[in-house]
Design a protein around this motif. Structure first.
Motif, PDB file in Angstrom:
ATOM      1  N   GLY A 112      -0.041   2.741  -1.422  1.00 43.04           N
ATOM      2  CA  GLY A 112       0.736   3.939  -1.710  1.00 43.04           C
ATOM      3  C   GLY A 112       2.134   3.576  -2.205  1.00 43.04           C
ATOM      4  N   GLY A 113       2.866   4.586  -2.657  1.00 38.74           N
ATOM      5  CA  GLY A 113       4.220   4.353  -3.127  1.00 38.74           C
ATOM      6  C   GLY A 113       4.733   5.510  -3.944  1.00 38.74           C
ATOM      7  N   ARG A 168      -3.366   2.429  -7.286  1.00 33.65           N
ATOM      8  CA  ARG A 168      -4.673   2.123  -6.710  1.00 33.65           C
ATOM      9  C   ARG A 168      -4.507   1.934  -5.210  1.00 33.65           C
ATOM     10  NH1 ARG A 168      -9.200  -2.627  -7.522  1.00 33.65           N
ATOM     11  NH2 ARG A 168      -7.698  -3.908  -6.364  1.00 33.65           N
ATOM     12  N   LEU A 169      -5.202   2.753  -4.463  1.00 37.49           N
ATOM     13  CA  LEU A 169      -5.215   2.643  -3.015  1.00 37.49           C
ATOM     14  C   LEU A 169      -6.382   1.769  -2.578  1.00 37.49           C
ATOM     15  CD1 LEU A 169      -4.549   6.350  -1.952  1.00 37.49           C
ATOM     16  CD2 LEU A 169      -2.906   4.563  -2.582  1.00 37.49           C
ATOM     17  N   VAL A 210     -12.793  -0.176   0.296  1.00 38.16           N
ATOM     18  CA  VAL A 210     -12.987   0.956  -0.604  1.00 38.16           C
ATOM     19  C   VAL A 210     -11.667   1.196  -1.333  1.00 38.16           C
ATOM     20  CG1 VAL A 210     -12.428   2.665   1.183  1.00 38.16           C
ATOM     21  CG2 VAL A 210     -13.805   3.337  -0.803  1.00 38.16           C
ATOM     22  N   TYR A 211     -11.785   1.607  -2.596  1.00 39.63           N
ATOM     23  CA  TYR A 211     -10.618   1.799  -3.447  1.00 39.63           C
ATOM     24  C   TYR A 211     -10.559   3.243  -3.957  1.00 39.63           C
ATOM     25  CZ  TYR A 211     -11.110  -3.281  -3.669  1.00 39.63           C
ATOM     26  OH  TYR A 211     -11.245  -4.605  -3.348  1.00 39.63           O
ATOM     27  N   GLY A 254      -8.423   6.261   8.948  1.00 40.90           N
ATOM     28  CA  GLY A 254      -7.288   5.354   8.888  1.00 40.90           C
ATOM     29  C   GLY A 254      -6.007   6.084   9.238  1.00 40.90           C
ATOM     30  N   GLN A 255      -4.895   5.355   9.194  1.00 40.71           N
ATOM     31  CA  GLN A 255      -3.594   5.921   9.558  1.00 40.71           C
ATOM     32  C   GLN A 255      -2.895   6.587   8.391  1.00 40.71           C
ATOM     33  OE1 GLN A 255      -2.278   6.060  12.783  1.00 40.71           O
ATOM     34  NE2 GLN A 255      -4.443   5.580  13.104  1.00 40.71           N
ATOM     35  N   GLY A 256      -3.318   6.297   7.184  1.00 40.46           N
ATOM     36  CA  GLY A 256      -2.754   6.961   6.022  1.00 40.46           C
ATOM     37  C   GLY A 256      -1.725   6.127   5.285  1.00 40.46           C
ATOM     38  N   THR A 257      -1.575   6.417   3.993  1.00 42.97           N
ATOM     39  CA  THR A 257      -0.567   5.793   3.156  1.00 42.97           C
ATOM     40  C   THR A 257       0.067   6.880   2.286  1.00 42.97           C
ATOM     41  OG1 THR A 257      -0.125   3.982   1.599  1.00 42.97           O
ATOM     42  CG2 THR A 257      -2.208   5.144   1.319  1.00 42.97           C
TER      43      THR A 257
END
Length: 124
Positions: A9-10, A19-20, A79-80, A115-118
């Motif tokens: 992320g960003g 791309r995550l 996974v992307y 997941g915790q997230g981005t």
């Protein structure tokens, strides 16, 4: 203990790409369908994309169809989510999710593991 760890992320300008990635551990990755969800401030978490165990099938929310691509590498337990042509309304925390049931388990909003997230922020 199952862990899903997102990264990538960003902050990006509108029209840009990110791309995550999500690396899974503690489960037999190739037996799980994977999905991506997102939650914007003050909004409910919503489904973005899902992929079946064998990569044979993918499913997208209408809002991202044609711009986002989900993929997976079972050898890397990863996974992307490739996100192109990003818009300010794509700004959200993006979560990776896993469930054995495809597509319902990873589309319904109630997958088994999260997941915790981005954070993804798209500036105009």
């Amino acid at each position: 203990q199952v862990q899903l760890v997102e990264s990538g992320g960003g902050l990006v300008q509108a029209g840009g790409s990110l791309r995550l990635s999500c690396v899974a551990s503690g489960l037999t990755f190739s037996s799980y369908a994977m999905g991506w969800f997102r939650q914007a401030p003050g909004q409910k978490r919503e489904f973005v994309a899902a992929i079946s165990w064998s990569v044979a099938s993918t499913y997208y929310a209408d809002s991202v169809k044609g711009r986002f691509t989900i993929s997976r590498d079972n050898a890397k337990n990863t996974v992307y989510l490739q996100m192109n042509s990003l818009k300010p309304e794509d700004t959200a925390v993006y979560y990776c999710a896993a469930d054995r049931n495809y597509p319902t388990g990873v589309v319904s909003g109630t997958p088994r593991y999260w997941g915790q997230g981005t954070q993804v922020t798209v500036s105009s």
